[in-house]
Design an enzyme around this catalytic site. Sequence first.
Site, PDB file in Angstrom:
ATOM      1  N   GLU A   1       0.901  -1.196   0.122  1.00 55.05           N
ATOM      2  CA  GLU A   1       0.220  -0.040   0.125  1.00 55.05           C
ATOM      3  C   GLU A   1       0.923   1.235   0.006  1.00 55.05           C
ATOM      4  O   GLU A   1       1.892   1.377   0.734  1.00 55.05           O
ATOM      5  CB  GLU A   1      -0.946   0.064   1.399  1.00 55.05           C
ATOM      6  CG  GLU A   1      -1.861   1.045   1.174  1.00 55.05           C
ATOM      7  CD  GLU A   1      -2.648   1.134   2.571  1.00 55.05           C
ATOM      8  OE1 GLU A   1      -2.437   0.337   3.538  1.00 55.05           O
ATOM      9  OE2 GLU A   1      -3.967   1.737   2.483  1.00 55.05           O
TER      10      GLU A   1
ATOM     11  N   LYS B   1     -10.716   0.232  -2.057  1.00 61.02           N
ATOM     12  CA  LYS B   1     -10.914   0.070  -0.732  1.00 61.02           C
ATOM     13  C   LYS B   1     -12.470   0.376  -0.082  1.00 61.02           C
ATOM     14  O   LYS B   1     -12.612   1.532  -0.198  1.00 61.02           O
ATOM     15  CB  LYS B   1      -9.767   0.581   0.281  1.00 61.02           C
ATOM     16  CG  LYS B   1      -9.740   0.519   1.812  1.00 61.02           C
ATOM     17  CD  LYS B   1      -8.652   1.223   2.239  1.00 61.02           C
ATOM     18  CE  LYS B   1      -8.543   0.872   3.753  1.00 61.02           C
ATOM     19  NZ  LYS B   1      -7.305   1.756   4.442  1.00 61.02           N
TER      20      LYS B   1
ATOM     21  N   CYS C   1      -5.455  -3.118   3.471  1.00 63.14           N
ATOM     22  CA  CYS C   1      -5.167  -2.502   4.774  1.00 63.14           C
ATOM     23  C   CYS C   1      -6.396  -2.661   5.680  1.00 63.14           C
ATOM     24  O   CYS C   1      -6.652  -3.918   6.228  1.00 63.14           O
ATOM     25  CB  CYS C   1      -5.002  -1.294   4.430  1.00 63.14           C
ATOM     26  SG  CYS C   1      -4.282  -0.503   6.238  1.00 63.14           S
TER      27      CYS C   1
END
Length: 209
Positions: free
Chosen positions: A72, A145, A187
């Site tokens: 990331e 995300k 994440c």
Amino acid sequence: MAAPLPHNHTNGAHCEHADMPAYSEEDADKMYPLVAVVQFTATSDKVKNLAMCSGLIRKAKQRGALMAFLPEGFDFLGENAAQSLKQSETLSGPIITAYRALAKELRIWLSLGGFHLLEKEHDKKSHNAHLIIDAEGTVVATYRKAHLCMLRIPGKVDLDERQTSIAGRSILPPVQTPVGKAGLMCCYDLRFPEIASLLTRQGGNDTND
């Protein structure tokens, strides 16, 4: 920086257990395709980050990796919200264009996530996106995300991704790659196991961050 991981031959060519069949090195390579996990210290300098990652990907290919996974923020880590927005790009921008060309040149698959993705050049916020690029240089998957992190520890941390990012609204099915079916997450998504469970039910072999 971490070098690509070596072949895992635990149950392959070097196993001498009497109950296990003997495998050749060629068989072992087919059973355990080599992947590269690229680690580096990203900065706000996109050109420097690209040069660093490109060099590591080339080394991974030289060692036989079929796919390389970047972390990331591989494109850059902004020093503030204004800089992050200014440096975010569309999929047709120079950063992804460069990685597409590299994948095609080396004939290697790439997992890139998260990338600061602008849907339109004049958007006020970006997506934290996880991309898969195949060995033809084609972006075959773009996951945005879904879960944005909010963390407040008085006097220590005050983080709210909603100030700079747009949450994604869909989960992508696993992507068939040379190293298995890869499920895409990013994440903070890992805090929500329902996504991993769904990707597994859809045939995913691995869940990538």
